[in-house]
Design an enzyme around this catalytic site. Structure first.
Site, PDB file in Angstrom:
ATOM      1  N   PHE A 241      -6.173  61.539  24.831  1.00  0.00           N
ATOM      2  CA  PHE A 241      -7.121  61.191  25.890  1.00  0.00           C
ATOM      3  C   PHE A 241      -7.885  59.960  25.443  1.00  0.00           C
ATOM      4  O   PHE A 241      -8.523  59.965  24.389  1.00  0.00           O
ATOM      5  CB  PHE A 241      -8.075  62.362  26.139  1.00  0.00           C
ATOM      6  CG  PHE A 241      -9.148  62.079  27.153  1.00  0.00           C
ATOM      7  CD1 PHE A 241      -8.877  62.106  28.511  1.00  0.00           C
ATOM      8  CD2 PHE A 241     -10.447  61.772  26.745  1.00  0.00           C
ATOM      9  CE1 PHE A 241      -9.861  61.836  29.448  1.00  0.00           C
ATOM     10  CE2 PHE A 241     -11.439  61.511  27.676  1.00  0.00           C
ATOM     11  CZ  PHE A 241     -11.145  61.544  29.036  1.00  0.00           C
TER      12      PHE A 241
ATOM     13  N   GLY B 163      -5.880  72.983  28.991  1.00  0.00           N
ATOM     14  CA  GLY B 163      -6.931  73.914  29.374  1.00  0.00           C
ATOM     15  C   GLY B 163      -7.271  73.781  30.839  1.00  0.00           C
ATOM     16  O   GLY B 163      -6.572  73.132  31.607  1.00  0.00           O
TER      17      GLY B 163
ATOM     18  N   ASP C 297     -25.725  67.390  32.739  1.00  0.00           N
ATOM     19  CA  ASP C 297     -24.781  67.509  33.863  1.00  0.00           C
ATOM     20  C   ASP C 297     -23.846  68.674  33.575  1.00  0.00           C
ATOM     21  O   ASP C 297     -22.633  68.508  33.448  1.00  0.00           O
ATOM     22  CB  ASP C 297     -23.999  66.212  34.044  1.00  0.00           C
ATOM     23  CG  ASP C 297     -23.105  66.247  35.291  1.00  0.00           C
ATOM     24  OD1 ASP C 297     -23.332  67.112  36.166  1.00  0.00           O
ATOM     25  OD2 ASP C 297     -22.186  65.424  35.383  1.00  0.00           O
TER      26      ASP C 297
END
Length: 267
Positions: free
Chosen positions: A37, A78, A164
């Protein structure tokens, strides 16, 4: 950052695709069985988050000639948590670990971040409301509430808050490892900021005491009052966000939510 440029940067055999998200700065890169990623200019304390097991493992960081920083993290299989899973003990435990991390707090302070106090939040909201000429009754009542409560919600124990903590930022891997991702908006503040947003949105009030016990604090009037204050302030900030984007339907829904919370406080 274009995908083709990234493929050149990574070297032969890498295929890159956008990972989605609001910023458009996240990518998935794959070479054979290897998958990572990638993100440009992610949180500067990603290394600490990785070391403490709060986010997937950081593999490398590279600074580009233009000053941008690209980070690569281990790709994990996931899923996002569902709304009804936010009341689980592992969520409370991970948030307590984050709020209790002196390493995170030290790192955040070293890069020059000062605590976001209620006074600063209130003044910032005032400026935004004037800028966008928002001043109808729900907003007026909300700002009056925030002003009246300012003297009674001081809390000196500041922590790193994610700010958040929506359920879609909690990732559960196939190995049952829980992560909290997307740290771009993290701040130093009263932990009640995170707690209020989580409890008000996801946990039935009858379960608050149990959830907070798993987190590691006792229920008290001060905590309730501080959580309520941050929920009201965040609701007003969200209204401004939607008004700025001409999303009037969402803004009106939030105004109703704001009035409901204010009436609950009066009750």
């Amino acid at each position: 950052m274009r995908v083709n440029w990234l493929e050149t940067f990574l070297g032969e055999g890498w295929k890159v695709m956008p990972a989605g998200g609001i910023t458009g700065e996240a990518y998935i890169a794959q070479q054979g069985d290897q998958k990572v990623f990638l993100k440009r200019n992610s949180s500067p304390f990603l290394a600490v988050l990785s070391a403490e097991g709060i986010v997937p493992k950081l593999l490398w960081t590279k600074r580009l000639e233009n000053g941008d920083v690209v980070t690569a993290q281990r790709w994990v299989h996931g899923r996002e948590l569902k709304s009804n899973e936010m009341n689980e003990k592992r969520v409370a435990n991970l948030l307590a670990k984050i709020h209790g991390s002196s390493e995170l707090l030290d790192m955040f302070k070293r890069i020059g971040n000062e605590p976001l106090t209620p006074e600063i939040i209130y003044e910032n909201l005032n400026i935004q409301l004037q800028l966008f000429n928002i001043g109808d009754e729900p907003i007026r009542q909300g700002m009056q509430y925030l002003k009246e409560k300012l003297p009674s919600i001081h809390y000196d124990h500041h922590v790193v808050c994610h700010a958040d903590i929506n359920h879609n930022n909690w990732m559960l891997t196939e190995e049952e490892q829980l992560y909290l991702i997307d740290w771009d908006g993290a701040i130093v503040a009263d932990p009640a900021l995170d707690l209020g947003l989580l409890l008000y949105h996801y946990i039935d009030q009858s379960e608050w005491e149990k959830w907070l016990a798993q987190y590691g604090v006792q229920v008290g009037e001060s905590l309730y009052e501080r959580m309520q204050w941050y929920v009201v302030s965040q609701s007003i900030a969200s209204i401004v966000w939607h008004v700025e984007r001409d999303e009037q339907t969402q803004a009106e829904e939030l105004k109703n939510y704001l009035l409901m919370n204010l009436s609950n406080d009066e009750g």
